[in-house]
Each structure stands twice: as C-alpha cells, then as structure tokens.
Design a protein around this motif. Structure first.
Motif, PDB file in Angstrom:
ATOM      1  N   LEU A 196      -6.728   6.733 -46.337  1.00 22.51           N
ATOM      2  CA  LEU A 196      -7.230   5.603 -47.353  1.00 22.51           C
ATOM      3  C   LEU A 196      -6.252   5.926 -48.421  1.00 22.51           C
ATOM      4  O   LEU A 196      -5.967   4.687 -49.106  1.00 22.51           O
ATOM      5  N   HIS A 197      -5.958   7.107 -48.986  1.00 23.34           N
ATOM      6  CA  HIS A 197      -4.987   7.464 -50.006  1.00 23.34           C
ATOM      7  C   HIS A 197      -3.708   6.278 -49.816  1.00 23.34           C
ATOM      8  O   HIS A 197      -3.338   5.703 -50.933  1.00 23.34           O
ATOM      9  N   GLY A 198      -3.291   6.597 -48.727  1.00 24.20           N
ATOM     10  CA  GLY A 198      -1.738   6.049 -48.585  1.00 24.20           C
ATOM     11  C   GLY A 198      -1.884   4.461 -48.620  1.00 24.20           C
ATOM     12  O   GLY A 198      -0.943   3.818 -49.260  1.00 24.20           O
ATOM     13  N   LEU A 220     -18.640   4.554 -43.273  1.00 29.71           N
ATOM     14  CA  LEU A 220     -16.837   4.649 -43.347  1.00 29.71           C
ATOM     15  C   LEU A 220     -16.412   3.265 -43.903  1.00 29.71           C
ATOM     16  O   LEU A 220     -15.737   3.732 -44.788  1.00 29.71           O
ATOM     17  N   THR A 221     -16.765   2.495 -43.504  1.00 34.87           N
ATOM     18  CA  THR A 221     -16.365   0.957 -44.001  1.00 34.87           C
ATOM     19  C   THR A 221     -16.673   1.013 -45.617  1.00 34.87           C
ATOM     20  O   THR A 221     -15.870   0.592 -46.329  1.00 34.87           O
ATOM     21  N   ALA A 222     -17.830   1.014 -45.670  1.00 37.20           N
ATOM     22  CA  ALA A 222     -18.508   1.020 -47.193  1.00 37.20           C
ATOM     23  C   ALA A 222     -17.573   1.986 -48.084  1.00 37.20           C
ATOM     24  O   ALA A 222     -17.102   1.925 -49.162  1.00 37.20           O
ATOM     25  N   GLY A 223     -17.476   3.470 -47.664  1.00 34.47           N
ATOM     26  CA  GLY A 223     -16.985   4.245 -48.448  1.00 34.47           C
ATOM     27  C   GLY A 223     -15.415   3.853 -48.655  1.00 34.47           C
ATOM     28  O   GLY A 223     -14.886   4.059 -49.884  1.00 34.47           O
ATOM     29  N   ALA A 224     -14.597   3.555 -47.581  1.00 32.01           N
ATOM     30  CA  ALA A 224     -13.369   3.015 -47.497  1.00 32.01           C
ATOM     31  C   ALA A 224     -13.079   1.913 -48.538  1.00 32.01           C
ATOM     32  O   ALA A 224     -12.098   1.799 -49.153  1.00 32.01           O
ATOM     33  N   ARG A 225     -13.932   0.976 -48.310  1.00 27.61           N
ATOM     34  CA  ARG A 225     -13.706  -0.137 -49.414  1.00 27.61           C
ATOM     35  C   ARG A 225     -13.888   0.033 -50.967  1.00 27.61           C
ATOM     36  O   ARG A 225     -13.069  -0.194 -51.837  1.00 27.61           O
ATOM     37  N   ALA A 226     -15.097   1.154 -51.055  1.00 29.03           N
ATOM     38  CA  ALA A 226     -15.251   1.736 -52.456  1.00 29.03           C
ATOM     39  C   ALA A 226     -14.020   2.436 -52.818  1.00 29.03           C
ATOM     40  O   ALA A 226     -13.508   2.178 -54.139  1.00 29.03           O
ATOM     41  N   MET A 227     -13.378   3.551 -52.078  1.00 27.48           N
ATOM     42  CA  MET A 227     -12.268   4.113 -52.660  1.00 27.48           C
ATOM     43  C   MET A 227     -11.110   3.227 -52.784  1.00 27.48           C
ATOM     44  O   MET A 227     -10.394   3.302 -53.855  1.00 27.48           O
ATOM     45  N   ARG A 228     -10.938   2.315 -52.040  1.00 26.35           N
ATOM     46  CA  ARG A 228      -9.661   1.558 -52.102  1.00 26.35           C
ATOM     47  C   ARG A 228      -9.944   0.730 -53.415  1.00 26.35           C
ATOM     48  O   ARG A 228      -8.985   0.467 -53.994  1.00 26.35           O
ATOM     49  N   LYS A 229     -11.066   0.073 -53.803  1.00 22.17           N
ATOM     50  CA  LYS A 229     -11.274  -0.793 -54.856  1.00 22.17           C
ATOM     51  C   LYS A 229     -11.023   0.187 -56.025  1.00 22.17           C
ATOM     52  O   LYS A 229     -10.427  -0.339 -57.182  1.00 22.17           O
ATOM     53  N   TYR A 230     -11.515   1.309 -56.070  1.00 20.31           N
ATOM     54  CA  TYR A 230     -11.272   2.200 -57.255  1.00 20.31           C
ATOM     55  C   TYR A 230      -9.854   2.426 -57.335  1.00 20.31           C
ATOM     56  O   TYR A 230      -9.381   2.560 -58.663  1.00 20.31           O
ATOM     57  N   TYR A 251      -6.548   7.592 -61.142  1.00 23.13           N
ATOM     58  CA  TYR A 251      -6.439   8.370 -59.581  1.00 23.13           C
ATOM     59  C   TYR A 251      -5.324   9.209 -59.648  1.00 23.13           C
ATOM     60  O   TYR A 251      -5.535  10.232 -59.057  1.00 23.13           O
ATOM     61  N   ALA A 252      -4.092   8.673 -59.988  1.00 20.83           N
ATOM     62  CA  ALA A 252      -3.044   9.441 -60.088  1.00 20.83           C
ATOM     63  C   ALA A 252      -3.263  10.795 -60.750  1.00 20.83           C
ATOM     64  O   ALA A 252      -2.597  11.989 -60.469  1.00 20.83           O
TER      65      ALA A 252
END
Length: 191
Positions: A151-153, A82-92, A100-101
């Motif tokens: 995460l999106h928000g 979860l942490t790794a995926g969340a950080r990766a998504m945030r960075k992207y 992304y939009a």
C-alpha cells in the motif's frame, strides 16, 4: 512573549499543510513563518527547532493515518476491511504526501515520545485490516509488513505521479488489493 493565536499545534498544522504543498524535503522554518505572518525567530517560542517541527508533523501524521484507517475499517472484516482500509490509506497518502513522508521519517526520541503511541495506533489500524483473515499468529507480522509495503509503495508512487503507463490506475489498485486479499486468504490457519 509568544504571539497571540500561535501555539505549538498552530505551527505544526501550518507546517503539515506546507509539507503537503511544497514537499517534506522542501519545508523550512522560513516558509512556515511566512505562512503564519511572523518572523522566523518567533516560531522558536513554539517549537524548539526545525527537527522538532518535523517530528511534531510526523506524530500528527501517524495519528491522522491511524484514525483514517480505523474509521474506514470499523465494523468490517476480511476483504471488505482490507479494501476499505487500503482505499483510506491511499487517499490519505495522495492528499497528504508531505505529512505522510514526515510520519515515515520520524523516529522516537525517548520512551515518552508521543510518536510511540501514534505508531502503535497505526499498527493497530493496519492489524484491523487483517481482521477476519485467519492468519497463524506467527505469520501476522509478515502479513502486516507485506500489506504496508504494497500500500505504501502504490500510494507514494501515485502521489509522485509515478504511474506513466497508459492504464487506469484505479484498475491497477483494485487488482493489487484483490491480489493481497487472495494471498491473505491462502494463509488461512485454524479457526
């Protein structure tokens, strides 16, 4: 005759880069043509319309996000995934807000649309973030929607400089991911 060096992928990549720079809503065929050093009508030999270009950027973004989250979560489970995926998504999202939009705005145009496979890959990547949590199968879709929404928000607010309160954004992000982790662990179903 199409200009040498131009192809649908080249036009799409230029459009994606510009969407990140000027914003998805401000992207135009004229800007893409200027970036590529061609006249606007030349682009229509490679993409059918601005809508087609935006759709192609959306497909590209979905595939990129799927790869980013997949690569980050590979070999991980539970809170670590979860942490790794969340950080990766945030960075992207913060590095590529325009594309992304575009990915969020894109809608399938038919059963063979490559967007369908790309979105399925994103969903599989998000599902990988939940690997290791023993969530009742009937609750998984709700868990996926909650994780995506949070995460999106957070990432889109951060990308838009929406956090103006004098507090460390990194601390807030870590707190949120920890909160999600606790919530997901509370759903632990049968093993």
């Amino acid at each position: 005759m199409p200009r040498a060096g131009l192809a649908p992928a080249t036009v799409t990549e230029a459009g994606a880069a510009l969407a990140d720079e000027v914003g998805f809503a401000n992207l135009s065929m004229a800007l893409v043509a200027e970036r590529l050093g061609v006249r606007t009508p030349s682009l229509y030999k490679h993409v059918a319309s601005q809508a087609d270009l935006l759709h192609r950027i959306g497909v590209q973004a979905a595939n990129e996000l799927a790869d980013t989250v997949r690569d980050a979560t590979q070999g991980r489970a539970g809170g670590d995934a979860l942490t790794a995926g969340a950080r990766a998504m945030r960075k992207y999202v913060t590095q590529h807000p325009g594309r992304y939009a575009a990915g969020n705005a894109a809608r399938p145009t038919g059963p063979d649309d490559p967007l369908i496979a790309a979105v399925d890959r994103v969903l599989a990547s998000w599902a990988a973030m939940l690997h290791g949590y023993h969530i009742d199968p009937g609750q998984k879709i709700h868990a996926l929607r909650m994780v995506r929404s949070m995460l999106h928000g957070f990432a889109t607010l951060e990308a838009a400089n929406g956090f103006q309160i004098d507090a460390d954004v990194e601390d807030s992000f870590s707190w949120m991911v920890d909160f999600i982790d606790h919530g997901l662990r509370s759903l632990d179903g049968p093993r």
